[in-house]
Enzyme design. Structure first.
Site: not given
Ligand code: MG
Ligand code: ADP
Length: 682
Positions: A8, A70
């Site tokens: 993740d 990100k």
């Molecule tokens: Mg997240």
């Protein structure tokens, strides 16, 4: 062979997991024994720190810090510079991924070389491709990219009880909100639809609290905290802390010290909820829209799965309870669910058969979050529009074929350009322009009239692929993706209609005895070259032979095959006599009688004409009818005579028997590029 892990890759934290030998997904702890690694990188003079260490450097005021990168994934224009090296989001992510990989190797005591990486469901093509590339730069083969909410559903599907239900995954992170609805049945998890807002997240709750408090401070001291950016940023940090405290307690305190003034503020959960309630309202609206899109209602939702750090807020739980009459699923760790799901997918990618035999394991089918389309022109020609080809919430992989009529040229570059778009708006500039897809390699067949079948495809990672086939010969064509030119503003303007004018051209070829042999042969080659060079979509050509009589080989035609066949028929045996006593202009004028386009006569001759004055008179008549005459002579043609029949001196050319093809090609170019006025043949 190395192991495959699930990652993740988060905006604020990243988490790694792997399925153990008992078939259970487990979090992999990092080198500090933590289950989460801050997605933060600190650049020092001689080393790079990643994760917890970097976060500490950041807290102590070190400036060369990369975080939240990100958010800029896949953006060409995003660059950060540390120690004179440029880093984009892809590169920064790869540095982080490399450390996650190394920590996993230490923990597992094994080599890790493959991964399944999760991305927000709304990630578009560029963001997904950049994520794959980041993994690869870190030495990981990315077996699959899966959507974060889907991963959470997968983790829940494997461990959760019960079958055949619809679950809603409510993912509220630091800066983004995603909602996904999936149906879980015995062996399959089917995502029914997804939507989201990637400008809505925990940060908005912090901002809201900060502006509420700075308003209070302004009221009290008449000083605006916004005038000092550092002070306001400090307040933001305090507000995030206060927000988290309100998750555990009914009330908390925030103290502001600025310019010798002290504000001491008490905040209750109720107040916090009151000043942020519209933010939850926005998530409700998105959920309602999604339910509507997939024809479900709140009653059809059996369970709600909360993921993302911001769903820890008490008000989110209350909100879900109010909407569904049910409590959100408990026992799911909001920080870990996504990584656990990625680990399960990693296991499925590695050993599908073995894995599906394990209890609880399910396959997933997912959907795409964005429609795929292409730029086209509206029917009324007034604007550029986005023509959707694959709709959002289509099950992936998904592909759609569109035919495209195309005209090839024998010697042309033959390229078809398609701008591919991702997004829901009808206006191209409001969508993400994925690239300029250039299709090439068509064969020149069927007289240049061909159909290109273009296939638009979302693969199982929601990554876009475009392929093309020439229908008539089933030839696979080259597709090259070019980056989008900087200036695309033209997509917002009125399309410039290609105003190509019709050209009607009569080619008159001398067929007298002197042309026999090489001259006639070369003339035929030249005529064919001319036919090929002209764009027959906008050109009609007629072919006339003359000697002592005149013969029409074809009236105006735009059929390439017909025209070439008629050129082949040109011969000294055409029964038109041996001398040059006829003039071709009268017949040529007849041919052009009904033309509404630009009218041209090209006459090719190699010798003296017997009735010059007659020809000159007729040529004048042509000029009166707006017909331009280009006279091309060689051999023993008479230059003065050529000048007098041509419309202008520039249109009278003297050449060599070996250069007929070149001359015709130049004439073709001049006519094609003609914008009015006398033709200029270079
Ligand atoms: Mg997240
Ligand atoms: P992302 O996936 O976007 O990186 P996360 O899912 O880690 O984000 O969530 C980060 C957000 O969760 C931040 O806005 C943070 O303030 C918020 N958050 C974390 N813990 C809590 C908590 N205990 N109470 C309220 N908000 C929290």
């Amino acid at each position: 062979m190395g192991k495959c892990i699930g990652i993740d890759l988060g905006t604020t934290f990243s988490v790694v997991a792997k399925v153990d030998s008992n078939g259970k997904a487990q979090i992999i702890k990092n080198r500090y024994g933590s289950t989460t690694t801050p997605s933060v990188i600190a650049f020092l003079d001689d080393e790079i720190l990643i994760g917890e260490d970097a976060k500490e450097m950041q807290a102590s005021g070190h400036e060369d810090i990369a975080c939240f990168f990100k958010r800029n994934m896949g953006e060409d224009e995003f660059q950060m510079n540390f120690n004179n090296v440029d880093y984009n989001s892809e590169k920064l992510s790869s540095i982080l991924l490399k450390q996650l990989k190394e920590d996993a190797e230490t923990y597992l005591q094994d080599k890790v070389d493959k991964a399944v990486i999760t991305v927000p469901a709304y990630f578009n093509n560029k963001q997904r491709q950049a994520t794959i590339k980041a993994g690869e730069m870190a030495g990981l083969k990315v077996l699959k990219i899966i959507n974060e909410p889907t991963a959470a559903a997968l983790a829940y599907g494997v461990t959760g009880r019960g079958v055949n239900k619809n679950i809603l995954v409510y993912d509220l992170g630091g800066g983004t909100f995603d909602v996904t609805i999936a149906n879980i049945e015995n062996n399959n998890i089917r995502v029914l639809g997804t939507d989201g807002d990637h400008r809505l997240g925990g940060k908005d709750w912090d901002d809201r609290l900060a502006s509420y408090l700075s308003d209070k401070f302004l009221e009290q001291y008449d000083i605006d905290l916004l005038e000092d950016i550092d002070t306001f940023n400090e307040l933001l940090v305090k507000c995030e802390k206060a927000k988290k405290e309100l998750t555990a307690r009914e009330q908390t305190k925030v103290v502001i010290n600025y310019k010798g003034n002290r504000g001491n503020y008490e905040i209750t959960r109720a107040k916090f909820k009151e000043i942020t309630s519209d933010l939850l309202g926005r998530t409700e609206l998105l959920i309602d829209n999604l339910l509507n899109d997939i024809s479900l209602s709140w009653n059809d939702i059996d369970e709600v799965l909360l993921i993302g750090g911001s769903t820890r807020m008490k008000m989110v739980h209350d909100f879900i309870e109010k909407l569904t009459g049910k409590m959100a699923l408990s026992g799911v760790n909001v920080d870990e669910a996504v990584a656990l799901g990625a680990a399960i997918q990693a296991k499925i990618e590695e050993e599908p058969e073995e894995t599906f035999a394990l209890p609880g394991y399910k396959s997933i089918s997912d959907v795409t979050a964005h429609s795929l389309g292409m730029v086209s022109i509206s029917e009324d020609f007034s604007k550029y529009i986005n023509t959707k080809i694959i709709n959002k919430n289509s099950t992936i992989p998904s592909s759609e074929k569109k035919p495209f009529k195309f005209r090839t040229r024998r010697n042309g570059s033959n390229e078809l350009e398609v701008y591919v778009l991702q997004g829901e708006s009808n206006l191209p500039l409001e969508c993400s322009i994925l690239g300029k897809y250039v299709i090439s390699g068509m064969d020149h067949i069927n007289n240049g009239e061909t159909v290109i079948d273009i296939t638009y495809n979302y693969d199982s990672n929601s990554v876009v692929e475009v392929t093309a086939i020439q229908r008539e010969n089933n030839k696979k064509l080259n597709v090259r993706v070019e980056s989008v030119p900087e200036d695309m503003e033209w997509l917002g303007l009125e399309p410039v209609r290609e105003t190509k004018v019709q050209n009607d051209i009569v080619i008159c070829i001398d067929l007298s005895g002197s042309m026999n042999g090489t001259a006639l042969n070369n003339a035929k080659i030249a005529a064919k070259r001319f036919i090929n060079d002209m764009d027959l979509e906008y050109t009609n050509i007629s072919l006339i032979g003359f000697a002592d009589r005149v013969g029409v080989f074809t009236s105006l035609s735009s059929n390439e095959r017909n025209l070439n066949n008629k050129v082949d028929l040109l011969s000294e045996n055409s029964n038109l006599g041996y001398g040059t006593s006829a003039e071709p202009f009268s017949k040529a004028m007849d041919e052009l009688n009904e033309s509404n386009g630009n009218k041209f006569i090209i006459v090719l001759t190699d010798g003296e004409w017997f009735n010059k004055q007659d020809a000159i008179n007729k040529a004048k008549e042509c000029a009166n009818h707006d017909i331009e005459i280009i006279a091309l002579g060689f051999g023993s043609a008479d230059k003065t005579f050529l000048n007098s029949i041509a419309t202008s001196d520039e249109q009278s050319l003297f050449t060599d028997v070996t250069a007929l093809e070149t001359s015709f090609s130049k004439i073709a170019q001049a006519i094609t590029e003609n914008t009015g006025g006398n033709l200029i043949i270079k």
